[in-house]
Design an enzyme around this catalytic site. Structure first.
Site, PDB file in Angstrom:
ATOM      1  N   SER A  69       0.753  -1.342   0.099  1.00  0.00           N
ATOM      2  CA  SER A  69      -0.003   0.163   0.226  1.00  0.00           C
ATOM      3  C   SER A  69       0.833   1.225   0.109  1.00  0.00           C
ATOM      4  O   SER A  69       0.206   2.221  -0.217  1.00  0.00           O
ATOM      5  CB  SER A  69      -0.840   0.329   1.037  1.00  0.00           C
ATOM      6  OG  SER A  69      -2.094  -0.668   1.027  1.00  0.00           O
ATOM      7  N   LYS A  72       0.560   3.522  -2.897  1.00  0.00           N
ATOM      8  CA  LYS A  72      -0.763   4.423  -3.140  1.00  0.00           C
ATOM      9  C   LYS A  72      -0.396   5.874  -2.984  1.00  0.00           C
ATOM     10  O   LYS A  72      -1.244   6.687  -3.352  1.00  0.00           O
ATOM     11  CB  LYS A  72      -1.818   3.815  -1.967  1.00  0.00           C
ATOM     12  CG  LYS A  72      -2.425   2.355  -2.180  1.00  0.00           C
ATOM     13  CD  LYS A  72      -3.343   1.918  -0.765  1.00  0.00           C
ATOM     14  CE  LYS A  72      -3.767   0.645  -0.912  1.00  0.00           C
ATOM     15  NZ  LYS A  72      -4.607   0.300   0.115  1.00  0.00           N
ATOM     16  N   TYR A 196      -4.000  -2.899 -10.281  1.00  0.00           N
ATOM     17  CA  TYR A 196      -3.816  -2.484  -8.669  1.00  0.00           C
ATOM     18  C   TYR A 196      -2.923  -3.435  -8.081  1.00  0.00           C
ATOM     19  O   TYR A 196      -1.816  -3.182  -7.214  1.00  0.00           O
ATOM     20  CB  TYR A 196      -5.128  -2.305  -7.984  1.00  0.00           C
ATOM     21  CG  TYR A 196      -5.239  -2.434  -6.390  1.00  0.00           C
ATOM     22  CD1 TYR A 196      -4.948  -1.133  -6.055  1.00  0.00           C
ATOM     23  CD2 TYR A 196      -5.311  -3.594  -5.701  1.00  0.00           C
ATOM     24  CE1 TYR A 196      -5.075  -1.012  -4.304  1.00  0.00           C
ATOM     25  CE2 TYR A 196      -5.388  -3.567  -4.271  1.00  0.00           C
ATOM     26  CZ  TYR A 196      -4.925  -2.250  -3.508  1.00  0.00           C
ATOM     27  OH  TYR A 196      -5.012  -2.249  -2.279  1.00  0.00           O
ATOM     28  N   TYR A 244      -4.538   3.625   7.982  1.00  0.00           N
ATOM     29  CA  TYR A 244      -5.842   2.822   8.477  1.00  0.00           C
ATOM     30  C   TYR A 244      -6.584   3.287   9.692  1.00  0.00           C
ATOM     31  O   TYR A 244      -6.289   4.426  10.198  1.00  0.00           O
ATOM     32  CB  TYR A 244      -6.009   1.486   8.070  1.00  0.00           C
ATOM     33  CG  TYR A 244      -5.145   1.038   6.787  1.00  0.00           C
ATOM     34  CD1 TYR A 244      -5.451   1.528   5.670  1.00  0.00           C
ATOM     35  CD2 TYR A 244      -4.057   0.242   7.060  1.00  0.00           C
ATOM     36  CE1 TYR A 244      -5.012   0.962   4.465  1.00  0.00           C
ATOM     37  CE2 TYR A 244      -3.357  -0.054   5.769  1.00  0.00           C
ATOM     38  CZ  TYR A 244      -4.103   0.338   4.558  1.00  0.00           C
ATOM     39  OH  TYR A 244      -3.207   0.071   3.249  1.00  0.00           O
ATOM     40  N   VAL A 262       0.890  -3.625   3.964  1.00  0.00           N
ATOM     41  CA  VAL A 262       0.944  -5.151   4.443  1.00  0.00           C
ATOM     42  C   VAL A 262       2.228  -5.829   4.209  1.00  0.00           C
ATOM     43  O   VAL A 262       2.546  -6.978   4.987  1.00  0.00           O
ATOM     44  CB  VAL A 262      -0.237  -5.874   4.223  1.00  0.00           C
ATOM     45  CG1 VAL A 262      -1.436  -5.250   4.810  1.00  0.00           C
ATOM     46  CG2 VAL A 262      -0.258  -6.125   2.601  1.00  0.00           C
TER      47      VAL A 262
HETATM   48  N1  GLU Z   1      -2.442  -5.255  -1.984  1.00  0.00           N
HETATM   49  C1  GLU Z   1      -2.865  -5.097  -0.492  1.00  0.00           C
HETATM   50  C2  GLU Z   1      -4.507  -5.427  -0.436  1.00  0.00           C
HETATM   51  O1  GLU Z   1      -4.936  -4.810  -1.575  1.00  0.00           O
HETATM   52  C3  GLU Z   1      -2.505  -3.861   0.172  1.00  0.00           C
HETATM   53  C4  GLU Z   1      -2.922  -3.563   1.536  1.00  0.00           C
HETATM   54  C5  GLU Z   1      -1.894  -2.987   2.278  1.00  0.00           C
HETATM   55  O2  GLU Z   1      -0.832  -2.871   2.072  1.00  0.00           O
HETATM   56  O3  GLU Z   1      -2.243  -2.432   3.336  1.00  0.00           O
HETATM   57  O4  GLU Z   1      -4.764  -5.991   0.344  1.00  0.00           O
END
Ligand code: GLU
Length: 309
Positions: A69, A72, A196, A244, A262
């Site tokens: 993530s 992003k 994505y 988050y 993650v």
């Molecule tokens: N590729 C992961 C997902 O979509 C990213 C989530 C993350 O890194 O928090 O679940």
């Protein structure tokens, strides 16, 4: 914010690395992406990049990991460059207070995700930059942006990680389909989710990621990829939404804009001073690197770096 000498920084990082090596509770490695599930939680790396591009590192700072993530942040910068404020008709700017992959708010708020960093929001951002382009072009642009920011052409996408996430992407597909039902997805779900999962599978070392994060530091010597006004806004979003439902706790403990993934990485920005990348694969209950957060808390305390004075 205080300037810290390179020698002091090296010593602080060595101490943090030593402390983290000895940690018994290292959190839990993300299990839902098969390729990430088998990663050794004993690893820990940290790098601080200064505006001139030199970096100070400790631990496994040369081991590539899946940025997940953290990607992003880069896609948001690209989307704002392309669409400007129009992007905000598709995604909000408020913290979610919910897990990264929650679908709850999406239904209550008519398919407009709370922010660009929860999964639904990031999927909407990827969908927005796909408009009129092939996934290959979008991923090429993302890699160009990251490589330019890091000054390193070796940065790449790990296709096996992308395929592994794709095969288990039921929840993200559900988020995308729900947004499609509400008119907030413009491309076929498979195309957007395929893009994505590949963006999330970019692999970097903490050394590379810290250098790449300098585009958000806004100091002489840093790569100028977005305007200072936009840098402030991206940093604000990272502070409010980058972890988050653990974002408040991260702001309280670390006091710097940050974005977690993650894969166990965190990118943190010290405005005007430095960019920090830390990696340890074990996660806490909010899905953020457990030791990564602890390390940043130590670093912020030892350097006096905080946006809160
Ligand atoms: N590729 C992961 C997902 O979509 C990213 C989530 C993350 O890194 O928090 O679940």
């Amino acid at each position: 914010m205080e300037a810290v000498s390179r020698a002091d920084l090296a010593q602080i990082l060595a101490e943090i690395e030593h402390r983290m090596r000895l940690a018994e509770d290292r959190g839990t490695v993300a299990g839902y992406i098969p390729q990430l599930a088998g990663i050794d939680p004993a690893q820990f790396g940290i790098s601080v990049a200064l505006p001139d591009g030199t970096a100070c590192s400790a631990g496994d700072a040369a081991t590539p990991f899946s940025i997940q993530s953290i990607s992003k942040v880069f896609t948001l910068a690209i989307a704002l460059g392309r669409l400007g404020d129009q992007l905000w008709s598709r995604v909000g700017r408020e913290p979610s207070g919910l897990a990264f992959n929650s679908i709850l708010q999406l239904e209550q708020e008519n398919g407009i995700p709370r922010n660009p960093f929860v999964n639904a929001g990031a999927i909407a951002v990827t969908d927005a930059i796909l408009a009129g382009h092939q996934p290959r072009e979008v991923l090429g642009e993302l890699l160009r942006f990251i490589r330019l920011a890091a000054g390193d052409d070796a940065i790449h996408i790990n296709r096996a990680v992308a395929a592994s996430e794709q095969a288990t992407a039921h929840r993200n597909i559900a988020l995308a389909e729900f947004m499609a039902a509400m008119g907030n997805l413009r491309n076929p779900t498979a195309l957007t989710i395929g893009t994505y999962v590949h963006q999330c599978a970019v692999e970097m070392t903490t050394d590379q990621l810290a250098r790449a994060g300098r585009f958000l530091v806004n100091a002489p010597g840093c790569p100028r990829l977005v305007s200072p006004a936009r840098i402030r806004r991206i940093n604000a979003l990272m502070m409010m939404c980058g972890h988050y439902d653990g974002s408040g706790e991260f702001a309280y403990r670390v006091g710097l804009p940050g974005k977690s993934g993650v894969g166990g990485g965190i990118l943190a920005v010290v405005p005007g001073r430095a960019s920090i990348a830390v990696w340890s694969p074990g996660l806490n209950a909010s899905g953020n690197s457990k030791l990564g957060t602890e390390a940043l808390e130590h670093l912020a305390r030892a350097t006096g770096w905080s946006v809160f004075g």
